[in-house]
Design a protein around this motif. Structure first.
Motif, PDB file in Angstrom:
ATOM      1  N   ILE B  18       0.955  -1.156  -0.301  1.00 35.22           N
ATOM      2  CA  ILE B  18       0.122  -0.225   0.115  1.00 35.22           C
ATOM      3  C   ILE B  18       1.070   1.658  -0.229  1.00 35.22           C
ATOM      4  O   ILE B  18       1.703   1.448   0.866  1.00 35.22           O
ATOM      5  N   GLY B  19       0.485   2.335  -1.268  1.00 34.05           N
ATOM      6  CA  GLY B  19       0.951   3.746  -1.084  1.00 34.05           C
ATOM      7  C   GLY B  19       2.526   3.483  -1.792  1.00 34.05           C
ATOM      8  O   GLY B  19       3.451   4.635  -2.164  1.00 34.05           O
ATOM      9  N   GLU B  20       2.811   2.542  -2.398  1.00 31.90           N
ATOM     10  CA  GLU B  20       3.610   2.776  -3.842  1.00 31.90           C
ATOM     11  C   GLU B  20       3.533   2.022  -4.503  1.00 31.90           C
ATOM     12  O   GLU B  20       2.073   1.692  -5.360  1.00 31.90           O
ATOM     13  N   SER B  21       3.928   2.114  -6.023  1.00 29.54           N
ATOM     14  CA  SER B  21       3.163   2.568  -7.430  1.00 29.54           C
ATOM     15  C   SER B  21       3.920   1.293  -7.487  1.00 29.54           C
ATOM     16  O   SER B  21       5.348   1.414  -8.814  1.00 29.54           O
ATOM     17  N   ALA B  22       2.491   0.475  -7.764  1.00 28.47           N
ATOM     18  CA  ALA B  22       2.798  -0.647  -8.454  1.00 28.47           C
ATOM     19  C   ALA B  22       2.308  -0.707  -9.727  1.00 28.47           C
ATOM     20  O   ALA B  22       1.927  -0.288 -10.262  1.00 28.47           O
ATOM     21  N   PRO B  23       3.331  -0.982 -10.234  1.00 29.04           N
ATOM     22  CA  PRO B  23       2.745  -0.961 -12.375  1.00 29.04           C
ATOM     23  C   PRO B  23       1.762  -2.032 -12.440  1.00 29.04           C
ATOM     24  O   PRO B  23       1.746  -3.303 -11.881  1.00 29.04           O
ATOM     25  N   ARG B  24       1.017  -1.637 -13.381  1.00 23.42           N
ATOM     26  CA  ARG B  24      -0.084  -2.496 -14.053  1.00 23.42           C
ATOM     27  C   ARG B  24       0.283  -3.597 -14.396  1.00 23.42           C
ATOM     28  O   ARG B  24       1.203  -3.569 -15.556  1.00 23.42           O
ATOM     29  N   PRO B  25      -0.083  -5.177 -14.033  1.00 19.31           N
ATOM     30  CA  PRO B  25       0.105  -5.944 -14.813  1.00 19.31           C
ATOM     31  C   PRO B  25       0.352  -6.101 -16.035  1.00 19.31           C
ATOM     32  O   PRO B  25       0.701  -6.728 -17.378  1.00 19.31           O
ATOM     33  N   ASP B  26      -1.108  -5.123 -16.906  1.00 15.47           N
ATOM     34  CA  ASP B  26      -1.729  -5.634 -17.990  1.00 15.47           C
ATOM     35  C   ASP B  26      -1.158  -4.265 -19.138  1.00 15.47           C
ATOM     36  O   ASP B  26      -1.217  -3.519 -19.546  1.00 15.47           O
ATOM     37  N   GLY B  27      -0.578  -3.249 -18.106  1.00 18.50           N
ATOM     38  CA  GLY B  27       0.399  -1.879 -18.980  1.00 18.50           C
ATOM     39  C   GLY B  27       1.308  -1.997 -19.574  1.00 18.50           C
ATOM     40  O   GLY B  27       1.201  -1.862 -21.078  1.00 18.50           O
ATOM     41  N   ILE B  28       2.203  -3.087 -20.278  1.00 17.32           N
ATOM     42  CA  ILE B  28       2.948  -3.423 -21.100  1.00 17.32           C
ATOM     43  C   ILE B  28       2.228  -4.412 -22.375  1.00 17.32           C
ATOM     44  O   ILE B  28       3.037  -3.397 -23.704  1.00 17.32           O
ATOM     45  N   PRO B  29       1.898  -5.479 -21.627  1.00 15.68           N
ATOM     46  CA  PRO B  29       1.130  -6.144 -22.783  1.00 15.68           C
ATOM     47  C   PRO B  29       0.064  -5.032 -23.780  1.00 15.68           C
ATOM     48  O   PRO B  29      -0.198  -5.151 -24.850  1.00 15.68           O
ATOM     49  N   LYS B  30      -0.532  -4.240 -23.106  1.00 19.78           N
ATOM     50  CA  LYS B  30      -1.616  -3.425 -23.823  1.00 19.78           C
ATOM     51  C   LYS B  30      -0.567  -1.909 -24.846  1.00 19.78           C
ATOM     52  O   LYS B  30      -1.302  -2.065 -25.600  1.00 19.78           O
ATOM     53  N   VAL B  31       0.248  -1.668 -24.306  1.00 17.83           N
ATOM     54  CA  VAL B  31       1.269  -0.971 -24.940  1.00 17.83           C
ATOM     55  C   VAL B  31       1.687  -1.918 -26.126  1.00 17.83           C
ATOM     56  O   VAL B  31       1.461  -1.171 -26.886  1.00 17.83           O
ATOM     57  N   ASN B  32       2.271  -3.066 -26.417  1.00 13.67           N
ATOM     58  CA  ASN B  32       2.685  -3.445 -26.999  1.00 13.67           C
ATOM     59  C   ASN B  32       2.072  -4.858 -28.335  1.00 13.67           C
ATOM     60  O   ASN B  32       2.362  -4.895 -28.330  1.00 13.67           O
ATOM     61  N   GLY B  33       0.751  -4.392 -27.596  1.00 13.03           N
ATOM     62  CA  GLY B  33      -0.651  -4.604 -28.311  1.00 13.03           C
ATOM     63  C   GLY B  33      -0.825  -6.164 -28.397  1.00 13.03           C
ATOM     64  O   GLY B  33      -1.404  -7.262 -29.082  1.00 13.03           O
ATOM     65  N   SER B  34      -0.058  -7.180 -27.190  1.00 10.35           N
ATOM     66  CA  SER B  34      -0.649  -8.249 -26.935  1.00 10.35           C
ATOM     67  C   SER B  34      -1.325  -8.898 -25.807  1.00 10.35           C
ATOM     68  O   SER B  34      -2.008 -10.022 -25.784  1.00 10.35           O
ATOM     69  N   PHE B  35      -1.944  -8.118 -25.179  1.00 12.48           N
ATOM     70  CA  PHE B  35      -3.079  -7.850 -24.483  1.00 12.48           C
ATOM     71  C   PHE B  35      -3.682  -8.833 -25.339  1.00 12.48           C
ATOM     72  O   PHE B  35      -4.697  -8.459 -25.702  1.00 12.48           O
ATOM     73  N   ALA B  36      -4.752  -9.534 -24.906  1.00 17.30           N
ATOM     74  CA  ALA B  36      -6.253 -10.072 -25.303  1.00 17.30           C
ATOM     75  C   ALA B  36      -6.909  -9.322 -25.340  1.00 17.30           C
ATOM     76  O   ALA B  36      -7.575  -9.142 -23.931  1.00 17.30           O
ATOM     77  N   PHE B  37      -8.387  -7.999 -25.906  1.00 17.96           N
ATOM     78  CA  PHE B  37      -9.107  -7.982 -25.479  1.00 17.96           C
ATOM     79  C   PHE B  37     -10.229  -8.660 -25.815  1.00 17.96           C
ATOM     80  O   PHE B  37     -10.392 -10.023 -26.467  1.00 17.96           O
ATOM     81  N   SER B  38     -11.705  -8.162 -25.549  1.00 18.53           N
ATOM     82  CA  SER B  38     -12.435  -9.448 -25.659  1.00 18.53           C
ATOM     83  C   SER B  38     -12.812  -9.532 -27.081  1.00 18.53           C
ATOM     84  O   SER B  38     -13.415 -10.479 -27.620  1.00 18.53           O
ATOM     85  N   SER B  39     -12.313  -8.789 -28.279  1.00 21.87           N
ATOM     86  CA  SER B  39     -12.851  -8.785 -29.657  1.00 21.87           C
ATOM     87  C   SER B  39     -11.013  -9.422 -29.762  1.00 21.87           C
ATOM     88  O   SER B  39     -11.801 -10.066 -30.849  1.00 21.87           O
ATOM     89  N   ASP B  40     -10.047  -9.963 -29.183  1.00 23.45           N
ATOM     90  CA  ASP B  40      -9.729 -10.783 -29.420  1.00 23.45           C
ATOM     91  C   ASP B  40     -10.392 -12.591 -29.170  1.00 23.45           C
ATOM     92  O   ASP B  40      -9.432 -13.254 -29.621  1.00 23.45           O
ATOM     93  N   LEU B  41     -11.175 -12.822 -28.640  1.00 24.88           N
ATOM     94  CA  LEU B  41     -11.795 -13.946 -28.141  1.00 24.88           C
ATOM     95  C   LEU B  41     -11.370 -14.398 -29.409  1.00 24.88           C
ATOM     96  O   LEU B  41     -11.985 -14.292 -30.469  1.00 24.88           O
ATOM     97  N   TRP B  42     -11.825 -16.102 -29.565  1.00 28.59           N
ATOM     98  CA  TRP B  42     -11.925 -16.987 -30.126  1.00 28.59           C
ATOM     99  C   TRP B  42     -11.664 -17.620 -30.107  1.00 28.59           C
ATOM    100  O   TRP B  42     -11.630 -18.524 -29.245  1.00 28.59           O
TER     101      TRP B  42
END
Lengths: 281, 759
Positions: B18-42
């Motif tokens: 608490i109180g620390e700047s925790a980086p988002r686990p989904d941050g880098i995947p969202k930036v580099n395009g590897s995060f699976a959005f609902s539109s990527d469901l298959w």
């Protein structure tokens, strides 16, 4: 689908499939395809045709390949030779769009809001069209015939655009409701030909086609003191009024006709003042 | 279900507390395009779904002929309202919206039929082939005449009226200012369009993978429409590409499930951008009349207001939005007397509902413009006038409710106003109004500066029985947290882990997927409520695990549990006799499930009075703008903000929320408006619905994040998601007024409002 490597490839493919779609950058075309608004049976891909790429100088003319991208219009010597074109290109879309979109595509789409068109019409550009039957040339104002309509025949493609190299300042100004990446609400290109002692003005998004403000040009040519490069304030006012009168704008979701007429006058005044700072009050 | 991809695994690097700047686990995947959005469901066996929508804002349906569509090659199903087995309607507050229109369409884009096919092209052909015979009727598009017009829905045209009366109704101020303001329809403009995948189950139920804000509310509405027990409809959260309120209502949820159950095949659907504009609710357009009374010293005496919101064709959450607008219409000020009428009506315009700020955004534009007018009328400094009237703990709202929690309103305002500006004069032409268009003449650019203050409630109000549940399981020194809280970008993924580490002293925390089958409801990811509610549930579940763990160890060792503490992954006896590694004492798992509730609230009475809200958060923005008066173009040069945050749990994430919310506020101030003409949206694309680019969004200077822990909130933290988009719009608009000396009563401010003012 045909992936053309040479201009002849492309012309042969077009002769076989006169209704084929030409695909270069795809920045306009694919929007229509994705929306299901553009149907097609055949596609001729021309982004790998070297003869369409880049630009060259031929005497007092520049030959701009149809495949010249917006990004390339802003690189190297072109911003010096054709500052208005470079400025117009910078207002187009995002860096990704500017890397893909081409001069030929902007012409072929013939949108009233096409950003390079006011510059080309001001420069009295000539469009070079090519087909397997040969080559023909059309003045830009004869090429664009209406809203998203032009003189391209089936089997024809745009090979290049020829524009003069002029000695004199050039300006391109564009109004949009966002500071970048925006479709033009009104735009204006002003080019000065010092040797010919003339000012030429092209207007975008204020008429069905890019138009010249002919009366304003004729007036201001005579009102400018060409020896000192200055324009009296009253002349600038009159010029702005005449440019606004040349506009035939409409209301749409991007702006009203009244605003467009007003804005084009403001752009005219500012462009002329930038080109002729002398004489400002 | 191994063949369905949903979200990326969620782990936080390092072990932030608490109180620390925790980086988002989904941050880098969202930036580099590897995060699976609902539109990527298959799914390998899946079909594609599509929706036929009404081209008319108002029409009677004479007949629907699906025959030609059924004949399209590759079509597996064409369904209409007749194929809805359960409730024909759904809705967040009232089930007034048809799953598929049967006899009447009430807005442009209303779903009429759905299809499933083995290829998206076949979907398109089938949708084109359906023949709907419409009898077009005159749409009701003016909210001002909705109440006096023929009802366009069996429930009538009035969705809700609240008439708030507070204090002495006869009192009149020495100085009175009046104003009328209009706010346009804003879109949430999330990047990930509505999309999902429904898979029929062998037990007759259906699995739905979906981007949403509240899994359980969706489940209950979908199950009712399908005529199934809720347990047979199992929702799992898929990767969410932004929400901002637009995913509170059902969109394609029931349609997907209907198609999947009908075809016995998995079905996927993804809206196009244009369809998305028709497929979700928007921020309510507002017409607001205000009259403020003050004494000569600048003390507010009375506020009168008439608020009219256009709810569009269906109720959605309009009733709660108008309650917020009415309750917060006077702003975060002491108002001894108030007469505020809030009305939300039904029209044939696009349905409106939840959007970040939820009713508080519109009225902030009104009350802050009024405070500036009042300051001008009194000849007072606008900040001084506000400071004289700001709420403080123990004060009463216009609803009669006494603020029992923290309310550092003066601190928020003063710190923002006093913060030095870093704005320089424009140099680069690109930084002038008009930006890349090179339109500005520096000599004609005028600068303006102004400040605005806003507030809103945290969590649901008016007696809503709100709760969230979480399970904490500690085994082998690893904590697993399960909660159905929808992660839509707000940052629960980091907070749940930070809270767990803080309470249990563990490093390794696994956050299980959010799903209805494994967990009870976490409530909605909206109303700035999840840090408090689901954060609170996680904290309580972890506390319970800690208590049971210490009891177990105490029992094993024959000591008093009070003699034991949990320190950095070890159980330690205070006497120093022994310590044990957490992994060894949790070889056998310890699990606790907790349902968390906030303090109860009350409904508003017939005078709009009552303790209807749980807690409040306050923010201030100062805007500096440059305006090209001749062309009406604006460059927002700088935004400075202070916010009441209770306690910072994740500073990095807080800054992200504050910057992102301010960007939406800037958008509403100068460009974002869904243009509706005769009931039709004219700019349903990102070509013409403009949101700020990097050249439009200024740096956000954070003057202060005021940390005064809120009683009852986990770690004292207040929700921070909404305030940034409440006062930012009002500040930018006020700064444009300051630069132009124009009244500018329409928001967003359009170029023509400035350039052609007085013309």
């Amino acid at each position: 689908m045909t992936i053309a490597r040479t201009l002849d490839d492309a012309c042969v493919a077009l002769a076989e499939h006169p209704d084929a779609l030409l695909l270069a950058g795809g920045t306009d075309l694919m929007v229509g395809v994705n929306r299901g608004q553009v149907g097609f049976d055949h596609v001729v891909v021309i982004d790998r045709v070297d003869e369409l790429r880049g630009w060259r100088r031929e005497g007092d003319e520049l030959v701009l390949g149809a495949g010249l991208t917006y990004a390339e219009m802003g690189r190297g010597e072109l911003p010096v030779l054709l500052p208005a074109l470079a400025q117009a290109a910078r207002t187009v879309g995002s860096p990704q769009i500017r890397n893909a979109g081409t001069l030929g595509g902007n012409l072929a789409t013939s949108s009233p809001a096409g950003d390079t068109l006011p510059v080309l019409v001001a420069l009295d550009a000539t469009v070079v069209l090519r087909s397997s039957h040969g080559t023909r040339k059309l003045a830009l104002d004869r090429f664009v015939t209406g809203v998203k309509q032009n003189a391209l025949e089936p089997e024809e493609l745009i090979e290049a655009v020829r524009v003069p190299v002029l000695d004199g300042p050039q300006e391109f100004l564009k109004v949009g409701t966002r500071n970048a990446m925006v479709i033009s609400v009104a735009s204006l290109a002003l080019v000065v030909d010092r040797a010919g002692r003339s000012v030429r003005v092209g207007l975008g998004s204020v008429a069905p086609v890019p138009v010249r403000a002919v009366e304003a040009e004729a007036f201001v040519d005579g009102a400018i003191d060409w020896d000192t490069g200055s324009a009296p304030e009253a002349a600038v006012d009159r010029f702005a009024g005449l440019v606004a009168e040349a506009a035939r704008p409409i209301d749409d979701q991007r702006g009203t006709a009244t605003y467009r007429s007003h804005a084009i006058g403001v752009l005219a005044r500012r462009a002329l003042r930038r080109a002729f700072p002398g004489g400002a009050p | 279900m191994t063949d369905v991809r949903t979200e990326e695994p969620r782990t936080v690097q390092g072990a932030p507390r608490i109180g620390e700047s925790a980086p988002r686990p989904d941050g880098i995947p969202k930036v580099n395009g590897s995060f699976a959005f609902s539109s990527d469901l298959w799914h390998d066996r899946m079909l594609w779904g599509g929706t036929l929508r009404s081209p008319h804002p108002s029409a009677r349906i004479r007949s629907i002929d699906i025959g030609p569509a059924v004949a399209v090659t590759g079509i597996h199903a064409v369904l209409t309202s007749a194929d809805v087995p359960g409730s024909p309607t759904y809705g967040l507050e009232h089930a007034d919206q048809p799953v598929l229109a049967s006899d009447v369409v009430r807005y442009e884009g209303e779903p009429v039929a759905i299809v499933a096919a083995d290829h998206p092209d076949a979907v398109r052909l089938a949708l084109d082939a359906i023949v709907v015979d419409y009898e077009v009727t005159m749409p009701l598009v003016d909210p001002g005449v909705a109440e006096s017009s023929d009802p366009i829905h069996p429930d009538g045209n009035l969705i809700r009226r609240i008439h708030l009366r507070h204090g002495d109704q006869e009192v009149v101020g020495d100085v009175v200012v009046e104003g009328t303001y209009e706010v346009g329809m804003q879109d949430q403009a999330f990047l990930g369009p509505e999309s999902g995948l429904a898979v029929p189950a062998e037990d007759g139920g259906v699995e739905l993978f979906i981007a949403t804000q509240w899994l359980h509310a969706d489940r209950d509405q979908v199950a009712a429409c399908l005529g199934l027990e809720p347990g047979l409809v199992r929702l799992t959260l898929a990767g969410v590409g932004g929400a901002f309120g637009a995913r509170e209502d059902l969109s394609l949820h029931a349609h997907l499930c209907l198609l999947a159950l009908h075809t016995r095949r998995p079905v996927k659907m993804v809206y196009s951008r244009e369809e998305s504009f028709h497929g979700h609710v928007h921020r309510h357009p507002a017409r607001m009349w205000y009259r403020h009374h003050a004494d000569r010293a600048g003390n507010l005496v009375r506020v009168e207001a008439r608020l009219l919101l256009d709810g569009g064709a269906y109720a959605s959450s309009s009733g709660a939005v108008i309650a917020n607008a009415t309750c917060f219409a006077a702003g975060p000020y002491r108002v001894p007397s108030a007469d505020i009428e809030g009305v939300v009506v039904r029209t044939n315009n696009p349905p409106c509902g939840a959007m970040r700020g939820f009713g508080a955004v519109q009225v902030c534009i009104g009350h802050e413009a009024q405070m500036d007018r009042l300051a001008a009328a009194l000849g007072m400094d606008p900040v001084e006038l506000r400071l004289r009237n700001v709420l403080a703990p123990g004060d009463r709202l216009s609803t009669g409710q006494v603020i029992t929690g923290t309310a550092p309103v003066a601190e928020v305002l003063r710190s923002c106003a006093d913060h030095p500006s870093a704005a320089s004069l424009p140099g680069d032409p690109m930084s002038l109004p008009g930006g890349a268009g090179r339109t500005a003449d520096p000599a004609h650019v005028r600068r303006g500066e102004a400040i605005a203050l806003g507030f809103k409630n945290l969590m649901f109000s008016e007696g809503f029985d709100d709760s969230s549940s979480a399970i904490c399981r500690l085994e082998g020194g690893v904590a697993t947290v399960t909660c159905a809280c929808a992660e839509v970008g707000q940052g629960f993924v980091t907070l749940a882990q930070q809270i767990t580490r803080e309470v249990l002293g563990v490093d390794e925390v696994v956050l299980a997927p959010a799903a209805t089958a494994t967990m009870g409801s976490a409530g909605s990811t909206s109303a700035s409520r999840q840090s408090w509610m689901s954060g609170g549930a996680v904290q309580a579940a972890c506390e319970e695990v800690r208590v049971r763990l210490l009891a177990r160890v105490a029992d094993d060792r024959g000591v008093d549990p009070d003699e034991l503490v949990l320190v950095e992954g070890r159980v330690v006896s205070l006497s120093g006799d022994f310590e044990a590694d957490l992994a060894s004492v949790t070889a056998e798992a310890i699990e606790a499930e907790v349902e968390f509730r906030h303090a109860p609230t009350s409904p508003l009475d017939e005078n709009g009075q009552g303790d209807a809200h749980v807690s409040f958060a306050f923010s201030a923005h100062r805007a500096i703008v440059d305006v090209d008066r001749d062309l009406g173009l604006v460059k927002v040069v700088e935004l400075t903000t202070s916010q009441d945050v209770g306690r910072l749990l994740n500073p990095l994430q807080a800054i992200g929320q504050i910057e992102g919310g301010a960007a939406q506020g800037v958008g509403l101030a100068v460009m974002e408006e869904v243009l509706v003409l005769d009931g039709r949206i004219r700019n349903a694309s990102f070509t013409d619905y403009l949101v700020p680019t990097a050249l439009d969004m200024p740096p956000v200077e954070i003057a202060a994040l005021i940390e005064q822990p809120e009683p009852g909130a986990p770690f004292g933290a207040k929700g921070i998601g909404e305030p940034p988009c409440i006062s930012s719009t009002a500040a930018v608009v006020a700064a444009i007024r300051a630069a132009t000396d124009l009244d500018l009563t329409h928001v967003p401010v359009r170029p023509t409002d400035i350039a052609l003012a007085g013309a």
